[in-house]
Each structure stands twice: as C-alpha cells, then as structure tokens.
Design a protein around this motif. Structure first.
Motif, PDB file in Angstrom:
ATOM      1  N   LEU A 167       0.859  -1.186   0.000  1.00  0.00           N
ATOM      2  CA  LEU A 167       0.000   0.000   0.000  1.00  0.00           C
ATOM      3  C   LEU A 167       0.892   1.233   0.000  1.00  0.00           C
ATOM      4  O   LEU A 167       1.762   1.381   0.865  1.00  0.00           O
ATOM      5  N   LEU A 168       0.674   2.118  -0.974  1.00  0.00           N
ATOM      6  CA  LEU A 168       1.520   3.293  -1.138  1.00  0.00           C
ATOM      7  C   LEU A 168       0.728   4.586  -0.990  1.00  0.00           C
ATOM      8  O   LEU A 168      -0.451   4.651  -1.356  1.00  0.00           O
ATOM      9  N   LEU A 169       1.394   5.614  -0.487  1.00  0.00           N
ATOM     10  CA  LEU A 169       0.894   6.987  -0.612  1.00  0.00           C
ATOM     11  C   LEU A 169       1.289   7.460  -2.006  1.00  0.00           C
ATOM     12  O   LEU A 169       2.469   7.477  -2.350  1.00  0.00           O
ATOM     13  N   HIS A 170       0.313   7.846  -2.818  1.00  0.00           N
ATOM     14  CA  HIS A 170       0.541   8.016  -4.251  1.00  0.00           C
ATOM     15  C   HIS A 170       1.410   9.231  -4.581  1.00  0.00           C
ATOM     16  O   HIS A 170       2.233   9.179  -5.505  1.00  0.00           O
ATOM     17  N   TRP A 171       1.202  10.338  -3.882  1.00  0.00           N
ATOM     18  CA  TRP A 171       1.980  11.560  -4.106  1.00  0.00           C
ATOM     19  C   TRP A 171       2.216  12.254  -2.763  1.00  0.00           C
ATOM     20  O   TRP A 171       1.385  12.136  -1.859  1.00  0.00           O
ATOM     21  N   PRO A 172       3.299  13.000  -2.645  1.00  0.00           N
ATOM     22  CA  PRO A 172       3.476  13.823  -1.450  1.00  0.00           C
ATOM     23  C   PRO A 172       2.346  14.841  -1.325  1.00  0.00           C
ATOM     24  O   PRO A 172       1.858  15.378  -2.330  1.00  0.00           O
ATOM     25  N   VAL A 173       1.925  15.087  -0.105  1.00  0.00           N
ATOM     26  CA  VAL A 173       0.872  16.068   0.180  1.00  0.00           C
ATOM     27  C   VAL A 173       1.372  16.970   1.305  1.00  0.00           C
ATOM     28  O   VAL A 173       1.478  16.546   2.450  1.00  0.00           O
ATOM     29  N   ASP A 174       1.693  18.208   0.976  1.00  0.00           N
ATOM     30  CA  ASP A 174       2.257  19.132   1.961  1.00  0.00           C
ATOM     31  C   ASP A 174       1.240  19.572   3.003  1.00  0.00           C
ATOM     32  O   ASP A 174       1.620  19.949   4.116  1.00  0.00           O
ATOM     33  N   GLU A 175      -0.041  19.518   2.642  1.00  0.00           N
ATOM     34  CA  GLU A 175      -1.068  20.062   3.532  1.00  0.00           C
ATOM     35  C   GLU A 175      -1.319  19.196   4.765  1.00  0.00           C
ATOM     36  O   GLU A 175      -1.961  19.645   5.712  1.00  0.00           O
ATOM     37  N   VAL A 176      -0.853  17.959   4.726  1.00  0.00           N
ATOM     38  CA  VAL A 176      -1.011  17.057   5.866  1.00  0.00           C
ATOM     39  C   VAL A 176       0.389  16.696   6.364  1.00  0.00           C
ATOM     40  O   VAL A 176       1.264  16.331   5.570  1.00  0.00           O
ATOM     41  N   GLU A 177       0.610  16.800   7.664  1.00  0.00           N
ATOM     42  CA  GLU A 177       1.923  16.526   8.223  1.00  0.00           C
ATOM     43  C   GLU A 177       2.393  15.133   7.808  1.00  0.00           C
ATOM     44  O   GLU A 177       1.656  14.153   7.893  1.00  0.00           O
ATOM     45  N   LEU A 178       3.641  15.039   7.353  1.00  0.00           N
ATOM     46  CA  LEU A 178       4.185  13.775   6.872  1.00  0.00           C
ATOM     47  C   LEU A 178       4.096  12.691   7.939  1.00  0.00           C
ATOM     48  O   LEU A 178       3.694  11.549   7.650  1.00  0.00           O
ATOM     49  N   GLU A 179       4.429  13.021   9.173  1.00  0.00           N
ATOM     50  CA  GLU A 179       4.402  12.022  10.232  1.00  0.00           C
ATOM     51  C   GLU A 179       2.995  11.474  10.439  1.00  0.00           C
ATOM     52  O   GLU A 179       2.811  10.276  10.642  1.00  0.00           O
ATOM     53  N   ALA A 180       1.990  12.346  10.330  1.00  0.00           N
ATOM     54  CA  ALA A 180       0.607  11.906  10.504  1.00  0.00           C
ATOM     55  C   ALA A 180       0.190  10.966   9.369  1.00  0.00           C
ATOM     56  O   ALA A 180      -0.486   9.949   9.600  1.00  0.00           O
ATOM     57  N   GLN A 181       0.594  11.289   8.144  1.00  0.00           N
ATOM     58  CA  GLN A 181       0.277  10.412   7.015  1.00  0.00           C
ATOM     59  C   GLN A 181       0.899   9.027   7.205  1.00  0.00           C
ATOM     60  O   GLN A 181       0.242   8.006   7.004  1.00  0.00           O
ATOM     61  N   LEU A 182       2.166   9.027   7.574  1.00  0.00           N
ATOM     62  CA  LEU A 182       2.874   7.752   7.702  1.00  0.00           C
ATOM     63  C   LEU A 182       2.372   6.934   8.878  1.00  0.00           C
ATOM     64  O   LEU A 182       2.290   5.706   8.801  1.00  0.00           O
ATOM     65  N   GLU A 183       2.022   7.601   9.971  1.00  0.00           N
ATOM     66  CA  GLU A 183       1.458   6.873  11.115  1.00  0.00           C
ATOM     67  C   GLU A 183       0.155   6.189  10.720  1.00  0.00           C
ATOM     68  O   GLU A 183      -0.104   5.044  11.102  1.00  0.00           O
ATOM     69  N   ALA A 184      -0.686   6.901   9.954  1.00  0.00           N
ATOM     70  CA  ALA A 184      -1.949   6.310   9.510  1.00  0.00           C
ATOM     71  C   ALA A 184      -1.706   5.146   8.556  1.00  0.00           C
ATOM     72  O   ALA A 184      -2.403   4.124   8.592  1.00  0.00           O
ATOM     73  N   LEU A 185      -0.687   5.287   7.691  1.00  0.00           N
ATOM     74  CA  LEU A 185      -0.348   4.217   6.750  1.00  0.00           C
ATOM     75  C   LEU A 185       0.135   2.971   7.501  1.00  0.00           C
ATOM     76  O   LEU A 185      -0.299   1.854   7.215  1.00  0.00           O
ATOM     77  N   VAL A 186       1.010   3.171   8.471  1.00  0.00           N
ATOM     78  CA  VAL A 186       1.527   2.045   9.260  1.00  0.00           C
ATOM     79  C   VAL A 186       0.407   1.376  10.052  1.00  0.00           C
ATOM     80  O   VAL A 186       0.397   0.159  10.225  1.00  0.00           O
ATOM     81  N   ALA A 187      -0.558   2.168  10.524  1.00  0.00           N
ATOM     82  CA  ALA A 187      -1.686   1.600  11.253  1.00  0.00           C
ATOM     83  C   ALA A 187      -2.485   0.642  10.373  1.00  0.00           C
ATOM     84  O   ALA A 187      -2.987  -0.387  10.859  1.00  0.00           O
ATOM     85  N   ILE A 188      -2.589   0.950   9.095  1.00  0.00           N
ATOM     86  CA  ILE A 188      -3.264   0.047   8.162  1.00  0.00           C
ATOM     87  C   ILE A 188      -2.499  -1.272   8.077  1.00  0.00           C
ATOM     88  O   ILE A 188      -3.083  -2.363   8.114  1.00  0.00           O
ATOM     89  N   ARG A 189      -1.187  -1.173   7.975  1.00  0.00           N
ATOM     90  CA  ARG A 189      -0.371  -2.390   7.946  1.00  0.00           C
ATOM     91  C   ARG A 189      -0.518  -3.180   9.247  1.00  0.00           C
ATOM     92  O   ARG A 189      -0.676  -4.404   9.226  1.00  0.00           O
ATOM     93  N   ASP A 190      -0.462  -2.474  10.363  1.00  0.00           N
ATOM     94  CA  ASP A 190      -0.552  -3.165  11.651  1.00  0.00           C
ATOM     95  C   ASP A 190      -1.912  -3.824  11.852  1.00  0.00           C
ATOM     96  O   ASP A 190      -2.020  -4.800  12.604  1.00  0.00           O
TER      97      ASP A 190
END
Length: 271
Positions: free
Chosen positions: A102-125
C-alpha cells in the motif's frame, strides 16, 4: 523471475501496471497477465479500475496468495481521518482482505508527513497491507520518511532510459526497492535510436531492451502497462534478456532528463 525480499515481503521485479486500463480491458488484462506468468499487479485508487483488477484476480486460476498486489492512496485520502476508510473501499473493490503493498501516491504538503505515515503504518498493523511505501517522493523527502518509518518497502517513481534516478537510488539501496513506473517513457523510449539499434541487433523488441536496462539495475522493479496480449508477453520476456556491458553503457550514456509525468502538484524533484 527476480524477486526482491524487502522487510519480510517478496516483490517480483516485473509487474503489470494498469494505469489507463479500464473496464473489460483491465479485467481481461489482469487475467491474461497472470495466465502467462505475471505475479505482480499494480493499481491505484485514482486509476478507477480497482474493481476490474479485482475481477481479473478472481477470474484467474492463479491463487491470490501467489499474486503480489499493489494499490495506492490518492492525495485526497491521506489525512488520518480519511485514509482507513479509503483503504477499506479499495479492498472491497479488489475483493481481498489485504493488499501486499500500500503506497501513498503523491506527497501532500497540507497534511503533516508524520501523521500520514502513522496512519499508513496503522493500516499495515491492522493486517490490511503486508507492506507499505510511497510514490513520487524525491530523495530528500524519502530520507525524511525513512527517518519516521525505516521499513518502507518501495518508492515508486518515473524511471526509464531517458530519465535517471541516481540520487534516489543512493537512498533506496539497500533498504528498499525503487519501482519504475512509465518504464517505457510513455512509449517514447521505443523510438529512441540507440534502443532500436540494440533491439535490432539482438532480435528483440525495443520495449524488451528498455525494460532489460531497468531490470538489470540492483533493487529496481518495473511495472509496464500493456493493453494487448502481445505487448504483455513481450514485456514479460524482458526478464530473460541480459544486456551486454557495451549495450548497457550505450543506454547509460543517453540523456537522463526527460520526465513525462509532472502534474502541477508534483514535488520539487531535486529536493
């Protein structure tokens, strides 16, 4: 076919990209690709073909467990409040309980990078993705992402004989894999004189030469889109083509500055 073992998952080096495949072309394309030996299928929410890709997976005689499936979260859905629901919708359309990547398709400056990645990892977990990664992240931003999530599996970017990614590969190796999208430069690589000369000399098609150049690089996978049975078969055959040192040198010497995908929301590629 080469596979890359990355953080507990095995990624086939050559896959079928499904961007611009829609309707029955997408469903049949996936089913045909699996029937001839592909085991890596790439889609995305924005392609609007996840349901058709899922139908192709279901129609295939190949076990779902033997297919590496990637999808990507679109920019509008990367906020933590939206990401989980969007992934559930992707899984429903694909007809599977989990995706392999599962990938984040493009960088999004409007949302904090750490918040995006934490949500992505939660999906994996939660067991809904076996591995996670990013797409279209330039080298600097990828370094930042890896500081937050060291076990990202891939950065999927445009890469081909007309566009190099040396800076990014320095970051990728040996921690992850670079997945090359548009590996034929939207078809432009096929008309390149050097590519065509090598192809003629070897008795193969220019697509096989361009793909073999990518697949011969360490930690590089490629996901060419093909809309016909013949093109899918030809692309798959590239996995068996080994270029000579002289052939690789000639392709290495081509200018590497031709980007074909550069939307107005793209990041600073030199960052």
């Amino acid at each position: 076919m080469t596979h890359y073992d990355v953080h507990g998952v095995s990624i086939p080096a050559l896959g079928l990209g499904t961007w611009q495949l829609t309707g029955d072309d997408a469903r049949r394309g996936v089913e045909h690709a699996l029937s001839i030996g592909y085991r890596h299928i790439d889609t995305a929410q924005i392609y609007r073909n996840e349901a058709e890709v899922g139908a192709g997976l279901a129609a295939s005689s190949v076990s779902r467990d033997d297919v590496f499936v990637t999808t990507k979260v679109w920019r509008d859905h990367v906020a933590p409040s939206r990401l989980a629901a969007s992934v559930d919708e992707s899984l429903r359309k694909l007809g599977t309980d989990t995706v392999d990547l599962l990938l984040l398709h493009w960088p999004v400056d409007e949302v904090e990078l750490e918040a995006q990645l934490e949500a992505l990892v939660a999906i994996r977990d939660a067991g809904k993705a076996r591995a996670v990664g990013v797409s279209n992240y330039p080298a600097g931003l990828l370094r930042d992402a890896l500081e937050l999530v060291p076990d990202l599996a891939t950065d999927q970017v445009e890469h081909h004989v007309l566009l190099g990614q040396d800076r990014l590969l320095d970051v990728v190796r040996p921690r992850m894999v670079l997945t090359a999208y548009s590996p034929l430069a939207q078809g432009e690589a096929l008309s390149n004189e050097t590519v065509r000369e090598i192809a003629e000399a070897r008795g193969v098609g220019p697509a096989q030469v361009a793909l073999a150049w990518l697949l011969g690089q360490d930690r590089v996978a490629a996901i060419p889109k093909a809309s016909s049975d013949a093109h899918r078969a030809a692309n798959l055959a590239a996995a068996d083509l080994v270029l000579t040192a002289d052939e690789r040198a000639a392709l290495d010497a081509l200018p590497k500055d031709h980007r074909t995908i550069d939307p107005d929301f793209a990041p600073d590629w030199d960052a």
